[in-house]
Design a protein around this motif. Structure first.
Motif: not given
Length: 214
Positions: A108-121, A193-205
């Motif tokens: 879960a925290m990987l997904g949240v971290s990917y999302l926050l890391a991308a937004i923070s840029v 699982t859902g948070v990880f998938v969403i966060g990782y996909r947003i980060f990748r884009k």
């Protein structure tokens, strides 16, 4: 404080362990989540030179913060286990579920971290908002109080907060010694699982634009 903390633990509800253990069981994973979120907000912006290198896998940077926060959490958890053993001379069998909880929290925290890391840029004030949420968050989840203490009007706020389900699972495993909140386990498994998938996909884009912004 006027409406929730008027009730003293143990006066109305029979609980298996003391109030100190109750607070620690919820506070330790919450602090782990808080640390991971804070680290993720600067994981990309603080490593601009590495991010601009085409061959460097930037996915490693948010993950590194999550791993570091979990390491700190594990040390605190060992202290909690020692405290429970010293004060109550035994541990519930549900302590065996601890590795499962940590794994689900990490996902879960990987997904949240990917999302926050991308937004923070793109939104540099994200870190300040996350820090503010971290300070107030302890009072928005059942860490220092029981859900039964909360007035009926405000109880929906507990169930709308996704972190509440993580805390309830930890309380089931390390405090109650039974599945006191069975629905929380279902929400945690599906939600992490859902948070990880969403966060990782947003980060990748969004990572394709990091070099232009930094």
């Amino acid at each position: 404080f006027a409406f929730v903390f008027r009730t003293k633990i143990g006066d109305t509800f029979e609980l298996p362990l003391d109030y100190t253990a109750y607070i620690l069981v919820g506070l330790i994973p919450w602090m782990g989540c808080q640390e991971a979120m804070n680290k993720s907000c600067t994981s990309i912006t603080a490593n601009a030179n590495l991010v601009k290198q085409v061959v460097f896998p930037v996915e490693v940077l948010p993950a590194k913060g999550v791993i570091a926060s979990l390491f700190t959490q594990l040390i605190s958890t060992f202290i909690l286990v020692a405290y429970v053993l010293a004060s109550h001379n035994s541990l519930h069998w549900t302590y065996l579920l601890l590795p499962v909880l940590i794994a689900l929290q990490a996902i879960a925290m990987l997904g949240v971290s990917y999302l926050l890391a991308a937004i923070s840029v793109f939104v540099r004030d994200t870190k300040d908002l996350v820090q503010l949420f971290g300070l107030a968050g302890m009072y928005l989840i059942p860490v220092v109080y029981l859900p039964q203490w909360v007035p009926t009007l405000f109880k929906p706020l507990l169930y709308l907060n996704p972190f509440s389900y993580l805390i309830w699972c930890y309380q089931d495993a390390l405090y109650f010694g039974r599945f006191e909140h069975p629905e929380a386990w279902i929400v945690l498994v599906v939600g992490s699982t859902g948070v990880f998938v969403i966060g990782y996909r947003i980060f990748r884009k969004l990572k394709l634009l990091f070099g232009n912004v930094l």
